[in-house]
Design a protein around this motif. Sequence first.
Motif, short mmCIF file in Angstrom:
data_model
loop_
_atom_site.label_atom_id
_atom_site.label_comp_id
_atom_site.label_asym_id
_atom_site.label_seq_id
_atom_site.Cartn_x
_atom_site.Cartn_y
_atom_site.Cartn_z
N ASP A 408 -16.44 12.84 23.12
CA ASP A 408 -15.65 12.23 24.18
C ASP A 408 -14.91 11.01 23.61
OD1 ASP A 408 -16.57 14.02 26.04
OD2 ASP A 408 -18.27 12.74 26.62
N PRO A 409 -13.69 10.76 24.04
CA PRO A 409 -12.92 9.63 23.50
C PRO A 409 -13.52 8.28 23.93
CG PRO A 409 -11.74 10.61 25.33
CD PRO A 409 -12.92 11.53 25.05
N LEU A 410 -13.41 7.34 23.04
CA LEU A 410 -13.83 5.98 23.34
C LEU A 410 -12.59 5.13 23.62
CD1 LEU A 410 -15.83 3.54 23.40
CD2 LEU A 410 -15.42 3.31 20.94
N ASN A 411 -12.54 4.52 24.79
CA ASN A 411 -11.46 3.61 25.15
C ASN A 411 -12.08 2.29 25.63
OD1 ASN A 411 -8.84 5.28 25.03
ND2 ASN A 411 -10.23 6.62 26.17
N SER A 412 -11.69 1.22 24.99
CA SER A 412 -12.28 -0.07 25.33
C SER A 412 -11.18 -1.15 25.31
CB SER A 412 -13.39 -0.43 24.34
OG SER A 412 -13.90 -1.71 24.59
N LEU A 413 -10.93 -1.73 26.49
CA LEU A 413 -9.95 -2.81 26.61
C LEU A 413 -10.70 -4.13 26.68
CD1 LEU A 413 -6.94 -3.56 26.95
CD2 LEU A 413 -7.30 -3.41 29.44
N ASN A 414 -10.40 -5.05 25.74
CA ASN A 414 -11.18 -6.27 25.61
C ASN A 414 -10.27 -7.50 25.55
OD1 ASN A 414 -13.92 -4.85 24.82
ND2 ASN A 414 -12.33 -3.96 23.50
N ILE A 415 -10.73 -8.56 26.20
CA ILE A 415 -10.00 -9.83 26.11
C ILE A 415 -10.12 -10.39 24.69
CG2 ILE A 415 -9.94 -12.22 26.94
CD1 ILE A 415 -10.95 -11.20 29.62
N SER A 416 -9.04 -10.96 24.20
CA SER A 416 -9.04 -11.53 22.86
C SER A 416 -8.10 -12.73 22.80
CB SER A 416 -8.61 -10.48 21.82
OG SER A 416 -7.32 -9.97 22.13
N ILE A 417 -8.19 -13.47 21.72
CA ILE A 417 -7.30 -14.62 21.49
C ILE A 417 -6.67 -14.48 20.12
CG2 ILE A 417 -8.48 -16.22 23.04
CD1 ILE A 417 -9.92 -17.36 20.59
N ASN A 418 -5.47 -15.06 20.01
CA ASN A 418 -4.69 -14.98 18.78
C ASN A 418 -4.31 -16.38 18.35
OD1 ASN A 418 -2.01 -15.10 17.37
ND2 ASN A 418 -2.21 -12.89 17.38
N ALA A 419 -4.38 -16.63 17.06
CA ALA A 419 -3.91 -17.90 16.49
C ALA A 419 -3.30 -17.59 15.13
CB ALA A 419 -5.04 -18.90 16.34
N GLY A 420 -2.10 -18.12 14.90
CA GLY A 420 -1.45 -17.78 13.63
C GLY A 420 -0.35 -18.73 13.24
N PHE A 421 0.25 -18.44 12.10
CA PHE A 421 1.37 -19.21 11.59
C PHE A 421 2.38 -18.25 10.98
CE2 PHE A 421 -1.29 -18.58 7.91
CZ PHE A 421 -0.40 -18.39 6.86
N ALA A 422 3.59 -18.75 10.79
CA ALA A 422 4.64 -17.94 10.18
C ALA A 422 5.69 -18.85 9.57
CB ALA A 422 5.28 -17.02 11.22
N ALA A 423 6.43 -18.30 8.63
CA ALA A 423 7.57 -18.98 8.03
C ALA A 423 8.75 -18.02 8.09
CB ALA A 423 7.29 -19.39 6.60
N GLN A 424 9.82 -18.47 8.74
CA GLN A 424 11.02 -17.66 8.86
C GLN A 424 12.05 -18.18 7.87
OE1 GLN A 424 12.00 -18.28 12.95
NE2 GLN A 424 10.20 -17.19 13.72
N ILE A 425 12.41 -17.36 6.90
CA ILE A 425 13.35 -17.74 5.86
C ILE A 425 14.68 -17.08 6.17
CG2 ILE A 425 13.82 -17.74 3.38
CD1 ILE A 425 10.76 -17.39 2.99
N TYR A 426 15.71 -17.91 6.37
CA TYR A 426 17.00 -17.38 6.84
C TYR A 426 17.86 -16.88 5.69
CZ TYR A 426 16.25 -18.56 11.66
OH TYR A 426 15.75 -18.56 12.95
N ILE A 427 18.29 -15.62 5.85
CA ILE A 427 19.19 -14.99 4.87
C ILE A 427 20.64 -15.32 5.23
CG2 ILE A 427 19.88 -12.80 3.84
CD1 ILE A 427 17.08 -11.74 4.70
N THR A 428 20.96 -15.22 6.51
CA THR A 428 22.24 -15.67 7.05
C THR A 428 21.93 -16.64 8.19
OG1 THR A 428 22.45 -13.93 8.72
CG2 THR A 428 23.21 -13.41 6.48
N ASN A 429 22.96 -17.00 8.96
CA ASN A 429 22.73 -17.91 10.08
C ASN A 429 21.84 -17.30 11.15
OD1 ASN A 429 24.27 -19.92 8.96
ND2 ASN A 429 26.15 -19.32 10.03
N ARG A 430 21.76 -15.96 11.21
CA ARG A 430 20.99 -15.27 12.24
C ARG A 430 19.86 -14.42 11.67
NH1 ARG A 430 22.37 -18.28 16.43
NH2 ARG A 430 24.57 -18.13 17.02
N LEU A 431 20.10 -13.80 10.54
CA LEU A 431 19.14 -12.87 9.96
C LEU A 431 18.09 -13.62 9.15
CD1 LEU A 431 18.43 -9.82 9.47
CD2 LEU A 431 19.84 -10.00 7.39
#
Length: 462
Positions: A408-431
Motif C-alpha cells: 500500500d502507498p505511504l503518504n505523509s504530509l508533515n509540517i516543516s521549517i526552512n532556513a537558508g542562504f543564497a548568492a545571486q550573481i548577475y550576468i546581465t542587469n536581469r539574468l
Amino acid sequence: MAIKTRLLLAMLLIICFSHSLYAKSRKKTDAENGLKQISSATNNLPDKAAGNAPVAESRESLETDENSLQDAEESAEEKWQYLEWEEENPEFVLNYEVVIEALEEKKGTYTEINRLQTETNTTYIQVKPLLPPGNYRYKVITYNLIGIAEVESDWFEFRIFKAFQPEISNISATVNHSSTLFLEEINNGIFNITGKNLFEEPQSKTDISFTTYALERQKKKNAIPLVPQILEYDDKNRHLKVQFNMKELDVGTYNFIAMDASGLKNPADKKNEITVKFKKRVDFDISGGYTLPVILFDDTIKNYMGSNIWPLSLTARLSLMPFKHSFGYFGLGLTGSYTRMFSNFDSYSVDGNLITSHALFVYQLPVRTKIKNSDSRKHIMTLELHGGPGFTFFNDFKFHFDHDINSDPLNSLNISINAGFAAQIYITNRLYTEIGADYIMAFVSDMGFGMLEPEISIGWQF
C-alpha cells in the motif's frame, strides 16, 4: 499700653526669627533648583533659550542701537520680557529685587545695568526697558515682611538672541543637480542650498546670532534629524554647501530645515524637500535549477532505501521584494523542491517522491560596484537570507515485489521549517545565476528528519 507694646515687639521677634529659619533653609533650595525665567517676544517669534535664557527679539529690528530703541518705542505694547522664579512660601515675603548685569564681551566682565523691584510678593517681573540681544546674568534678593533684605540667590546667566527668519528657496544634489537621489547611483551626499538668512553655526557658548541646520524625515515620528557637515558659507548668507553621510540616508522624503538662534525656522515645503529612493520600487525574482538533497540525520530512509543522497531533484523559488532600504531589501517568497527516490534490491524495490514547499521571509543585501568613467553603479551580486514554515510531503512510497505485488502507498504530509542562504550573481542587469543551500527540518511522527539541499539555479529579475 506698655503691655500691648511688649506683646507687639514679641510677635515681631517671633515672626523675624521664624522667617530667618525659613530663609536659611530656602538658600539651599534655591541653589539646588535654580531660578526659572521666561521671556517672550511677539510678532510671531517662537520662544527659545539657551540654558535659562529669555528669547530673542526681532533681529532685523535690532541691527543697530538706534533701530533697536526706535523699534522698542514703536511696538512697546507688542513686545515684552519677563523673568520668573519659584518661591516655596511667598506668604513670608514682602517683595523681591532683581539685579541684572550685562556681559562686556571685550573685557569678559559683567556690569550692572538695571535693578527692578516687585510691588508685591509675585514671583515674576517685567523687564523694562527691553534688553537688546546679548549675554546677561541676574540674581534675586528676597525681602522679608518687615522690609529687610534676607535671601540673595546665586547669579544665573541667560542670553537674548538676535532673530532672523531663515528661508530656503532651492536644494539640489551636486551629482545630478536634482533634489532626488537614487541609491543605485554613486552619491557623495553633497547638496547646494540657496535661500536667505543662512548664517554660520554657533562658534562659542556666548553667540547670540547663529543658524543650525538639519535634515528632517517626513512621516516618521521620533526620527532623529540628520546634521550635515557645512562645507561652504556665502558671505551674503544666501548660499550653503553641505554634506550628509550617505549611510544615514534611507528611502524616504526629507526636508532641509534651517533654524536661527531664537527658534525661527523655514517651513517644510517643496522648496527644501529631498527624496531618496530606488529607481525600481519593487523587485520580483524567479529562479529554477538543480538541488542535491542530503539527509543529515535519522536512518529510516537509509535503512529502507539504502542511501541518504538523492540526485534526481529539482528546485524553484520566487521572491517579491517591496521593502527596499539602504541597508537591504525585505520581502516574501516561496520555495519548493521535488526529489524522485528509488532503490533496487535482490527481491524487491522501493520508490517514492519527496516534495517540499515553504513560505519564506526574505532579506537581501545588494552588492554594487562603480562603473568605470560613470557616476552609476552596477549591481553585481545579491546576498540573501531566508526562512519560513511549510510542508514536507512523502508521496506514494511503495515496495514492489515479484509477480507484480505492491505494498500500500505511504503518504505523509508533515509540517516543516526552512532556513537558508543564497548568492545571486548577475550576468546581465536581469539574468543571474544563483548558488545556495537550504536546511529543512520536518516534524514526522517517530522520525527525526533533517535535510540539507545545496542548489544551483538560473534566475531572472522582473
